[in-house]
Motif scaffolding. Structure first.
Motif, PDB file in Angstrom:
ATOM      1  N   ASP A 289       0.867  -1.169   0.000  1.00 41.09           N
ATOM      2  CA  ASP A 289       0.000   0.000   0.000  1.00 41.09           C
ATOM      3  C   ASP A 289       0.910   1.228   0.000  1.00 41.09           C
ATOM      4  OD1 ASP A 289      -2.951   0.278  -0.142  1.00 41.09           O
ATOM      5  OD2 ASP A 289      -2.602   1.741   1.435  1.00 41.09           O
TER       6      ASP A 289
ATOM      7  N   ARG B 151      -2.938   6.869   0.867  1.00 40.85           N
ATOM      8  CA  ARG B 151      -3.961   6.639   1.895  1.00 40.85           C
ATOM      9  C   ARG B 151      -3.984   7.755   2.924  1.00 40.85           C
ATOM     10  NH1 ARG B 151      -7.439   2.292   0.673  1.00 40.85           N
ATOM     11  NH2 ARG B 151      -6.121   0.603  -0.092  1.00 40.85           N
TER      12      ARG B 151
ATOM     13  N   SER C  30      -6.781   9.249  -1.098  1.00 43.18           N
ATOM     14  CA  SER C  30      -7.658   8.077  -1.258  1.00 43.18           C
ATOM     15  C   SER C  30      -9.135   8.422  -1.060  1.00 43.18           C
ATOM     16  CB  SER C  30      -7.231   6.952  -0.312  1.00 43.18           C
ATOM     17  OG  SER C  30      -7.357   7.355   1.030  1.00 43.18           O
ATOM     18  N   SER C  31      -9.440   9.432  -0.245  1.00 44.49           N
ATOM     19  CA  SER C  31     -10.852   9.796  -0.069  1.00 44.49           C
ATOM     20  C   SER C  31     -11.406  10.450  -1.334  1.00 44.49           C
ATOM     21  CB  SER C  31     -11.028  10.748   1.114  1.00 44.49           C
ATOM     22  OG  SER C  31     -10.760  10.092   2.316  1.00 44.49           O
TER      23      SER C  31
ATOM     24  N   GLN D 118      -9.257  14.292   4.576  1.00 40.14           N
ATOM     25  CA  GLN D 118      -8.580  13.600   5.682  1.00 40.14           C
ATOM     26  C   GLN D 118      -9.486  13.578   6.907  1.00 40.14           C
ATOM     27  OE1 GLN D 118      -4.927  15.852   5.798  1.00 40.14           O
ATOM     28  NE2 GLN D 118      -3.819  14.287   4.665  1.00 40.14           N
TER      29      GLN D 118
ATOM     30  N   ARG E   4      -1.867   6.544  -7.948  1.00 42.17           N
ATOM     31  CA  ARG E   4      -2.906   5.722  -7.330  1.00 42.17           C
ATOM     32  C   ARG E   4      -3.645   4.866  -8.339  1.00 42.17           C
ATOM     33  NH1 ARG E   4      -5.475  11.008  -6.799  1.00 42.17           N
ATOM     34  NH2 ARG E   4      -7.503  11.170  -7.820  1.00 42.17           N
TER      35      ARG E   4
ATOM     36  N   LYS F  45      -1.920   0.462  -4.771  1.00 42.61           N
ATOM     37  CA  LYS F  45      -2.944   0.384  -3.742  1.00 42.61           C
ATOM     38  C   LYS F  45      -3.201  -1.098  -3.468  1.00 42.61           C
ATOM     39  CE  LYS F  45      -6.808   3.576  -3.147  1.00 42.61           C
ATOM     40  NZ  LYS F  45      -7.797   4.372  -3.886  1.00 42.61           N
TER      41      LYS F  45
ATOM     42  N   SER G  14      -4.850  -1.513   3.981  1.00 43.96           N
ATOM     43  CA  SER G  14      -4.447  -0.130   3.744  1.00 43.96           C
ATOM     44  C   SER G  14      -3.203   0.239   4.549  1.00 43.96           C
ATOM     45  CB  SER G  14      -5.586   0.807   4.108  1.00 43.96           C
ATOM     46  OG  SER G  14      -5.668   0.925   5.515  1.00 43.96           O
TER      47      SER G  14
ATOM     48  N   LEU H  44     -10.234   5.605  10.792  1.00 46.21           N
ATOM     49  CA  LEU H  44     -10.133   5.454   9.335  1.00 46.21           C
ATOM     50  C   LEU H  44     -11.511   5.551   8.668  1.00 46.21           C
ATOM     51  CD1 LEU H  44      -7.635   2.447   9.022  1.00 46.21           C
ATOM     52  CD2 LEU H  44      -7.126   4.863   9.340  1.00 46.21           C
TER      53      LEU H  44
ATOM     54  N   SER I  71     -12.159   4.623   2.154  1.00 49.91           N
ATOM     55  CA  SER I  71     -10.836   4.992   1.660  1.00 49.91           C
ATOM     56  C   SER I  71      -9.726   4.601   2.623  1.00 49.91           C
ATOM     57  CB  SER I  71     -10.773   6.505   1.417  1.00 49.91           C
ATOM     58  OG  SER I  71     -10.851   7.202   2.650  1.00 49.91           O
ATOM     59  N   ARG I  72     -10.079   4.270   3.841  1.00 55.14           N
ATOM     60  CA  ARG I  72      -9.120   3.960   4.916  1.00 55.14           C
ATOM     61  C   ARG I  72      -8.191   5.153   5.183  1.00 55.14           C
ATOM     62  NH1 ARG I  72     -12.009   0.840   7.094  1.00 55.14           N
ATOM     63  NH2 ARG I  72     -10.478  -0.374   8.232  1.00 55.14           N
ATOM     64  N   MET I  73      -8.742   6.331   4.960  1.00 56.08           N
ATOM     65  CA  MET I  73      -8.017   7.577   5.248  1.00 56.08           C
ATOM     66  C   MET I  73      -8.148   7.911   6.734  1.00 56.08           C
ATOM     67  SD  MET I  73      -6.532  10.486   4.260  1.00 56.08           S
ATOM     68  CE  MET I  73      -6.839  10.817   2.525  1.00 56.08           C
TER      69      MET I  73
END
Lengths: 722, 186
Positions: free
Chosen positions: A154, A158, A162-163, A322, A363, A368, A404, A697, A701-703
């Protein structure tokens, strides 16, 4: 070639015994054009000249760009591989000795082999970044899956884009960061900019943005701080950090209620309008104001301006992304464009300000955890087969989806991941909850770090491989607009340093996978394979040859074949990328930030950037000019809040959250909400604000939620004063 | 076509790219010769560049007892001649804006020369070349006149720089407030 009113024919000044190499900046997604000055006697980079003929930035550069060339021959460059034999010194700069490439490769192959033999293929991981060319990003994905055979790869997107990716995929069915070229921006009538400190993070957008106002258009800025762009905006919506979705819903509600919805567009080209209309009903200006802290009149005025504007662009950045609902925030603000039909035509659309230089391209092509080149899914058997055909492996050999970026550190902590190959990133500064992350890195059985400087993350490595700066290699980058551009080589690699792609090819051979990599002898070879691997995917780069990029001043993807000039404007045919060709208007229930202020932690902490530094600061903190301008972090506090805590400007105080603490100088300013404090994140070791941030997270997106958590501050005891 | 440096103070974002770029001009020995100030840092993020305005009758040159400050045929007021400067710093004191800087080691004044090796050939100075916000621009006389007409509201609120600066300058300035006269599109 998009040449607009800002473009002027200007000859570059020529210095004796020098040549100019046309290229782009190493830093953010603007990818400003620049000429590197190379001394023809020493063949070394010695300076910079503006690149007036680059249509996006016409010679303009921020202070990072002007001084970027100073990275290449910097005294801190790592010139030979470094090995540290004493693992007890991990987490420090100490104990490294110089070694040959042979010895370093042998050690890596031996240790990686041992770990995989004892703990399985997936005991290794790759953590990468997107401040490098598409070719490198592409090959890193292949290196992880084919050479190492691990599912765990990854990247730092992230913590960055990613979002935006997740939101665009849901709304449009495709993730291109901007639906229109930047040369449209100054011609629109309204810019709605949420969570972007544009003047500091993407400064060379500003001459176009100011021009909107000079023409009589409007700028609306959403930000908890009165940033330089917010100061001059027609309207500044000063919301509480982490409440964007409520504001987006509130504005969409008003757009519908006041009759600004484009019913024909909505009916023909979108799904989800009715559910969304129903859901946003509760977000009256008063209720939205209650949630966001923004005055109801301002919310109404924003909806009126955006609704009335003949053309408008909705723009956003990390401020809204974020968050643990970053994807919802992106789709929520994108709803504004879809409901009013202000998309799919010139001068109107949606754009995210891409953070890293290749945040877009990097990305798309397989770094990813669940993606393969061309934006293909690793969970889709047909997609896997297509990529296997290019890579020369069978689908059975293709690893499954991993996890992620932040979750990889959790697996390291649990000893499921025991080895790490880190490149192009500095998570020991940029990841959230750093006490945990640094500990996870320290306890790895074996860690390799490829970097051109000894970063804070490299301090945890057993082996450091010296990579090159952007100016010592060539390849393509996809800029903020989705335009594929060419980075050119201006100097031979310093010392024994090598480009990442070359290290990976050579390491693959040591790992017994030479047959899949040995044909890649130049960056161009990688580019050719990469174009082929992207062919047929939604991010199709096949037609973007280096020649075409040169001839056209870049190529906007998708670009499917040799005759295709690329796609500067997305959706001109009103066809979106979902199977039915329609865009999705999303009904998004509001969620507050994961951690709301309380009695013990009554302040809202938010983080961000300053104009002088880039990401973790590993590069910019070494450049004297930038260091002089911003040598250390600080905490911005409203004077009323500072008064309550009896704190003065420049006083050192302790800032803390449930996860960590740090000592910062107070910067007293009225340009921030009274309930909010801000710290820039570019600094290492005990100065990192990410010691305090929360790893909540986003479910898609696991942001991590860098932009909002609960904090408290206190005065230092006299003895603690540094 | 003669071009001039033009400063639109309203546009400044405080990035200090002009300072970094100044060090990149060939004759500048990697030292910047301009300034950017935070106007009221505890209140807001307003910033402003302070550049040499290249006065038509420059106080720095008039005050120099050694004739070390030459005026180029383009009007640019040059940095002190190394062989003539006696390091008295009269120029810094005489300049209404405090522009000339002083190198203690070399006992030498140095100041903005408007990147003379560029501007003599019509190439914009480094500061205006890179300025991301178009605070610093390199414009023809006509373009500057257009701007001045546009921002001259004749409403006792606003205008261009000319009435307010001490003496005539080669560099033209618009003070903040340019948007007051802008007619909104809708």
């Amino acid at each position: 070639m998009q040449r607009d009113k800002f473009f002027k024919e200007i000859e570059n000044v020529e210095h004796p015994n020098e040549k100019l190499i046309k290229t782009h900046c190493s830093y953010c997604g603007m990818q400003c054009g620049m000429n590197l000055r190379v001394n023809t006697a020493t063949n070394k980079i010695i300076g910079v000249e503006p690149r007036y003929d680059w249509p996006v930035t016409v010679g303009k550069m921020c202070p990072k760009g002007v001084t970027a060339y100073q990275q290449t021959n910097h005294k801190d460059r790592i010139l030979r591989p470094l090995i540290r034999d004493d693992a007890s010194l991990k987490g420090t700069k100490e104990g490294f000795r110089e070694a040959s490439w042979e010895e370093a490769y042998d050690l890596i192959a031996e240790k990686f082999g041992e770990l995989q033999q004892n703990y399985g293929k997936d005991s290794l991981s790759v953590f990468s970044g997107v401040s490098m060319t598409n070719e490198k990003c592409y090959l890193t994905g292949k290196f992880a899956r084919v050479a190492l055979g691990t599912r765990y790869i990854d990247y730092n997107g992230r913590f960055c884009m990613s979002s935006a990716a997740g939101g665009f995929l849901r709304s449009f069915g495709v993730d291109r960061g901007s639906t229109l070229p930047w040369t449209d921006i100054h011609e629109t009538d309204c810019l709605f900019i949420a969570g972007s400190n544009t003047a500091e993070c993407h400064p060379t957008s500003m001459f176009r943005i100011w021009n909107v106002q000079e023409r009589g258009g409007y700028i609306i800025v959403v930000d908890p701080r009165e940033t330089p762009i917010a100061r001059r905006a027609d309207l500044h919506l000063d919301l509480k950090p982490g409440t964007d979705l409520a504001l987006a819903n509130g504005i969409v509600h008003l757009l519908v209620e006041k009759g600004y919805a484009d019913e024909e567009f909505v009916n023909q080209h979108t799904n989800g309008f009715e559910e969304t209309k129903e859901l946003v009903k509760q977000f009256t200006p008063e209720y939205t104001s209650h949630l966001t802290g923004v005055a109801p009149e301002k919310i109404e005025r924003a909806a009126e301006i955006y609704g009335k504007a003949p053309n408008a662009v909705v723009m956003f950045a990390r401020g809204i992304e974020q968050q643990h609902k970053g994807v919802d925030n992106v789709s929520g603000y994108t709803n504004m464009a879809l409901v009013t039909g202000k998309i799919g035509r010139p001068k109107s659309g949606v754009a995210t300000f891409t953070g890293q230089g290749n945040g877009q391209g990097g990305r798309e092509h397989g770094q990813k955890s669940d993606l393969l080149p061309g934006y293909r899914k690793i969970t889709n058997p047909q997609h896997v087969q297509e990529v296997c055909n290019v890579w020369g492996i069978t689908p059975e050999e293709m690893p499954k989806a991993g996890v992620s970026a932040y979750e990889m550190f959790e697996l390291m902590d649990q000893k499921q991941i025991r080895g790490l190959y880190l490149l192009c990133s500095n998570p020991a500064v940029s990841a959230p909850n750093l006490n945990f992350v640094r500990n996870a890195m320290k306890n790895l059985d074996f860690m390799v770090c490829a970097d051109f400087y000894l970063s804070e993350s490299a301090e945890f490595a057993d082996v450091i491989l010296p990579s090159v700066t952007w100016s010592e290699d060539e390849g393509t980058v996809t800029n903020i607009e989705g335009r594929i551009i060419k980075i050119n080589k201006a100097q031979e690699p310093l010392g024994e340093s090598k480009p990442d792609w070359q290290m990976q090819v050579e390491l693959a051979e040591r790992l017994g996978k030479g047959e899949n990599f040995a044909h890649l002898k130049t960056a161009k070879d990688v580019a050719e394979e990469f174009r082929l691997a992207s062919k047929g995917g939604s991010a199709d780069y096949y037609g973007a040859t280096w020649d075409k990029i040169e001839k056209q001043d870049g190529v906007f993807w998708p670009c499917k074949d040799e005759g295709d000039e690329g796609t500067p404007h997305m959706f001109l045919d009103k066809k979106f990328y979902h199977p039915d060709g329609k865009a999705q208007i999303c009904a998004l229930p509001y969620r507050p930030p994961a951690e709301e202020p309380c009695e013990e932690y009554p302040l809202r902490l938010t983080t961000g950037r300053v104009v002088y530094h880039y990401l973790s600061g590993n590069q910019t903190r070494r450049i004297q000019f930038l260091k002089d301008m911003c040598p250390e972090p600080y905490v911005e506090v409203h004077p009323e809040t500072a008064g309550k805590y009896n704190m003065e400007h420049d006083e050192r105080i302790r800032l803390y959250t449930r996860r960590g603490e740090a000592i910062y100088k107070v910067k007293v300013t009225e340009a921030i909400r009274k309930d909010t404090v801000f710290v820039p994140y570019h600094f290492g070791h005990e100065e990192s604000i990410n010691l305090l941030t929360i790893p909540a997270l986003d479910p898609k997106s696991r942001m991590p939620e860098f932009k909002a958590c609960a904090a408290q501050m206190e005065k230092l005891e006299p003895k603690k004063v540094l | 076509m003669k071009k001039r440096l033009y400063i639109e103070l309203e546009n400044c974002i405080g990035c200090r790219s002009c300072l970094a770029a100044c060090t990149q001009c060939g004759g500048h020995e990697e030292r910047n010769r301009n300034y950017v100030y935070d106007v009221n840092p505890h209140v807001n993020r307003q910033t402003m560049p302070l550049m040499c305005l290249h006065c038509e009758n420059p106080a720095c040159a008039r005050s120099c007892p050694a004739q070390a400050i030459q005026i180029h045929e383009t009007g640019a007021v040059l940095s002190a001649l190394v062989e003539k400067c006696i390091g008295c710093q009269n120029c810094t004191i005489a300049c209404p804006y405090g522009i000339p800087k002083f190198d203690e080691e070399q006992n030498l004044m140095y100041k903005c020369d408007l990147c003379i090796d560029r501007t003599k050939d019509g190439i914009p100075p480094m500061c205006a070349s890179v300025c991301p916000s178009n605070t610093l621009q390199w414009l023809t006389e006509e373009e500057i006149e257009q701007k001045q007409r546009r921002h001259d509201l004749d409403n006792d609120k606003w205008v261009t720089s000319m009435p307010y600066l001490e003496g005539a300058t080669n560099v033209k300035v618009n003070l903040p407030g340019i948007l007051q006269g802008t007619e909104k599109l809708f």
